[in-house]
Design a protein around this motif. Sequence first.
Motif, PDB file in Angstrom:
ATOM      1  N   VAL A  85     -23.490  32.258  57.115  1.00 31.16           N
ATOM      2  CA  VAL A  85     -23.553  33.970  57.396  1.00 31.16           C
ATOM      3  C   VAL A  85     -23.136  34.618  56.237  1.00 31.16           C
ATOM      4  CG1 VAL A  85     -23.310  35.660  58.947  1.00 31.16           C
ATOM      5  CG2 VAL A  85     -23.540  33.195  59.942  1.00 31.16           C
ATOM      6  N   PRO A  86     -23.952  35.264  55.577  1.00 35.61           N
ATOM      7  CA  PRO A  86     -23.627  36.121  54.309  1.00 35.61           C
ATOM      8  C   PRO A  86     -22.544  37.563  54.753  1.00 35.61           C
ATOM      9  CG  PRO A  86     -25.830  36.518  54.993  1.00 35.61           C
ATOM     10  CD  PRO A  86     -25.289  35.392  55.884  1.00 35.61           C
ATOM     11  N   THR A  87     -21.725  37.470  53.709  1.00 42.00           N
ATOM     12  CA  THR A  87     -20.732  38.679  54.035  1.00 42.00           C
ATOM     13  C   THR A  87     -21.088  39.706  52.601  1.00 42.00           C
ATOM     14  OG1 THR A  87     -18.510  39.409  54.505  1.00 42.00           O
ATOM     15  CG2 THR A  87     -18.980  37.685  52.702  1.00 42.00           C
ATOM     16  N   ASN A  88     -20.499  40.782  52.732  1.00 47.35           N
ATOM     17  CA  ASN A  88     -20.649  41.824  51.505  1.00 47.35           C
ATOM     18  C   ASN A  88     -20.014  41.360  50.304  1.00 47.35           C
ATOM     19  OD1 ASN A  88     -19.731  44.080  49.825  1.00 47.35           O
ATOM     20  ND2 ASN A  88     -20.607  45.347  51.620  1.00 47.35           N
ATOM     21  N   LYS A  89     -20.975  41.119  49.298  1.00 49.96           N
ATOM     22  CA  LYS A  89     -20.678  40.535  48.125  1.00 49.96           C
ATOM     23  C   LYS A  89     -19.746  41.407  47.198  1.00 49.96           C
ATOM     24  CE  LYS A  89     -23.787  38.534  45.731  1.00 49.96           C
ATOM     25  NZ  LYS A  89     -25.024  38.341  44.417  1.00 49.96           N
ATOM     26  N   GLN A  93     -15.990  40.195  46.045  1.00 49.78           N
ATOM     27  CA  GLN A  93     -15.496  39.932  44.536  1.00 49.78           C
ATOM     28  C   GLN A  93     -14.534  40.960  44.158  1.00 49.78           C
ATOM     29  OE1 GLN A  93     -19.310  40.988  42.814  1.00 49.78           O
ATOM     30  NE2 GLN A  93     -20.017  38.907  42.751  1.00 49.78           N
ATOM     31  N   ARG A  94     -14.189  42.242  44.777  1.00 53.38           N
ATOM     32  CA  ARG A  94     -13.061  42.936  44.620  1.00 53.38           C
ATOM     33  C   ARG A  94     -12.046  42.493  45.030  1.00 53.38           C
ATOM     34  NH1 ARG A  94     -16.981  47.219  45.968  1.00 53.38           N
ATOM     35  NH2 ARG A  94     -15.859  47.271  48.148  1.00 53.38           N
ATOM     36  N   LEU A  95     -11.991  41.829  46.040  1.00 58.18           N
ATOM     37  CA  LEU A  95     -10.880  41.197  46.615  1.00 58.18           C
ATOM     38  C   LEU A  95     -10.461  40.166  45.917  1.00 58.18           C
ATOM     39  CD1 LEU A  95      -8.777  41.429  49.036  1.00 58.18           C
ATOM     40  CD2 LEU A  95     -10.359  40.190  50.571  1.00 58.18           C
ATOM     41  N   VAL A  96     -11.280  39.331  45.566  1.00 52.77           N
ATOM     42  CA  VAL A  96     -10.817  38.048  44.649  1.00 52.77           C
ATOM     43  C   VAL A  96     -10.044  38.505  43.436  1.00 52.77           C
ATOM     44  CG1 VAL A  96     -11.874  36.169  43.477  1.00 52.77           C
ATOM     45  CG2 VAL A  96     -12.628  36.439  45.662  1.00 52.77           C
ATOM     46  N   SER A 122     -22.371  33.857  46.360  1.00 48.83           N
ATOM     47  CA  SER A 122     -22.709  33.663  47.600  1.00 48.83           C
ATOM     48  C   SER A 122     -21.889  33.509  48.834  1.00 48.83           C
ATOM     49  CB  SER A 122     -23.529  32.591  47.490  1.00 48.83           C
ATOM     50  OG  SER A 122     -23.014  31.487  47.167  1.00 48.83           O
ATOM     51  N   PRO A 123     -20.939  34.740  48.972  1.00 54.59           N
ATOM     52  CA  PRO A 123     -19.852  34.417  49.913  1.00 54.59           C
ATOM     53  C   PRO A 123     -20.381  34.587  51.294  1.00 54.59           C
ATOM     54  CG  PRO A 123     -20.150  36.555  48.927  1.00 54.59           C
ATOM     55  CD  PRO A 123     -20.807  35.960  48.142  1.00 54.59           C
ATOM     56  N   GLU A 125     -19.100  34.479  55.697  1.00 47.87           N
ATOM     57  CA  GLU A 125     -18.051  34.900  56.771  1.00 47.87           C
ATOM     58  C   GLU A 125     -17.039  33.846  56.584  1.00 47.87           C
ATOM     59  OE1 GLU A 125     -19.625  35.737  60.825  1.00 47.87           O
ATOM     60  OE2 GLU A 125     -20.483  37.663  60.089  1.00 47.87           O
ATOM     61  N   ASP A 126     -17.368  32.545  56.511  1.00 49.67           N
ATOM     62  CA  ASP A 126     -16.275  31.482  56.415  1.00 49.67           C
ATOM     63  C   ASP A 126     -15.401  32.006  55.284  1.00 49.67           C
ATOM     64  OD1 ASP A 126     -16.997  30.373  58.559  1.00 49.67           O
ATOM     65  OD2 ASP A 126     -18.394  28.865  57.664  1.00 49.67           O
ATOM     66  N   HIS A 127     -15.794  32.199  53.948  1.00 44.40           N
ATOM     67  CA  HIS A 127     -15.171  32.729  52.889  1.00 44.40           C
ATOM     68  C   HIS A 127     -14.176  33.911  52.886  1.00 44.40           C
ATOM     69  CE1 HIS A 127     -19.067  30.366  50.893  1.00 44.40           C
ATOM     70  NE2 HIS A 127     -18.046  29.632  51.347  1.00 44.40           N
ATOM     71  N   ILE A 128     -14.878  34.755  53.644  1.00 50.61           N
ATOM     72  CA  ILE A 128     -14.214  35.924  53.928  1.00 50.61           C
ATOM     73  C   ILE A 128     -13.100  35.711  54.700  1.00 50.61           C
ATOM     74  CG2 ILE A 128     -15.104  37.135  55.815  1.00 50.61           C
ATOM     75  CD1 ILE A 128     -13.891  38.853  52.482  1.00 50.61           C
ATOM     76  N   ALA A 129     -13.140  34.842  55.781  1.00 54.78           N
ATOM     77  CA  ALA A 129     -11.996  34.292  56.633  1.00 54.78           C
ATOM     78  C   ALA A 129     -10.798  33.749  55.822  1.00 54.78           C
ATOM     79  CB  ALA A 129     -12.588  33.569  57.613  1.00 54.78           C
ATOM     80  N   ALA A 130     -11.355  32.894  54.713  1.00 59.57           N
ATOM     81  CA  ALA A 130     -10.315  32.210  54.195  1.00 59.57           C
ATOM     82  C   ALA A 130      -9.551  33.173  53.235  1.00 59.57           C
ATOM     83  CB  ALA A 130     -10.999  31.296  53.218  1.00 59.57           C
ATOM     84  N   MET A 131     -10.206  34.540  52.785  1.00 62.99           N
ATOM     85  CA  MET A 131      -9.407  35.419  52.005  1.00 62.99           C
ATOM     86  C   MET A 131      -8.492  36.134  53.090  1.00 62.99           C
ATOM     87  SD  MET A 131     -10.796  35.437  49.017  1.00 62.99           S
ATOM     88  CE  MET A 131     -10.822  37.077  48.234  1.00 62.99           C
TER      89      MET A 131
END
Length: 310
Positions: A85-89, A93-96, A122-123, A125-131
């Motif tokens: 499920v995609p999230t706001n790219k 990117q800003r957060l990274v 290509s972030p 929801e799983d990636h944003i959860a890791a963040m």
Amino acid sequence: MIVTGDDTVEIERLQKRLASEFEMKDLGSLKYFLGVEVTRSKHGLFLSQRKYVMDLLVDTGMLDCKPTDTPIVENHKLGVYVDQVPTNKERYQRLVGRLIYLSLTRPDIAYAVSVASQFMHSPSEDHIAAMMRILSYLKSAPGRGLLFKKNGHLDLEGYTDADYAGNIIDRHSTSGYFTFVGGNLVMWRSKKQNVVSRSFAESEYRGIAQEVCEILWLRWLLAEIRFRPNAATDNQSAFEIANNLVQHDQTKHVEVDRHFIKEKLEHKLISIPFVPSSEQLADMLTHAVSKRRFEDSLDKLGITDIYAPT
């Protein structure tokens, strides 16, 4: 501009020369520079980004989150999947980017941030959860940073490791290294290798060759300011092959790295002592380790929190 040295007369002369050419103001002893806070005490020099962390938690709405003990879960399965499920790219990117800058004084999040940065295009929801987990970990100790002490020597020491074929998507290995000068941590890196390694030894060689380059650069830098440190680096697999005069078929594809490392050994620019696995600090830069292993490594790396209640 930061001006440092042990010759106060020369420093004053430099300041006067600069002031004659530019509009300048002497702010005294260094306390804050580009988000990095500098604290001096009888124990040494402490660098942190506590205010930067607090601002980051406020901006992301994570100030009241529940703290976690580690920045990334063990045996994580982060990758790019067709059903994700995609999230706001842009937000991702800003957060990274902000976390990469925070890594200047927080080597404890280096591996987690390195993993997160692999999904910038290509972030999900799983990636944003890791963040968010990284942010939850920062909430547990926002004032954590690096303590630099006088240890009575200027020896160079490096710890390097590789997680062979650890990436579950493309089977690339991850390299990591820590470099110490005088017992103080000065450089570190966690990075997925650019190509797939065909063997465990090849993945190790890629990592140790990079660390040897860093060690040699530091030797040159210290020599420029008239210090002559000893140097050591650790990697048992590379040690066994670099000291084996027989060129095995399975290692021919890493011949260049092998000869590079062997040459530095023969010239006594580096040495490769045995270090038990329990003392291998670079593990935390190549894969997610247990809470106990993670906390043990923090102390050995000189990562502490002077703001923590005693």
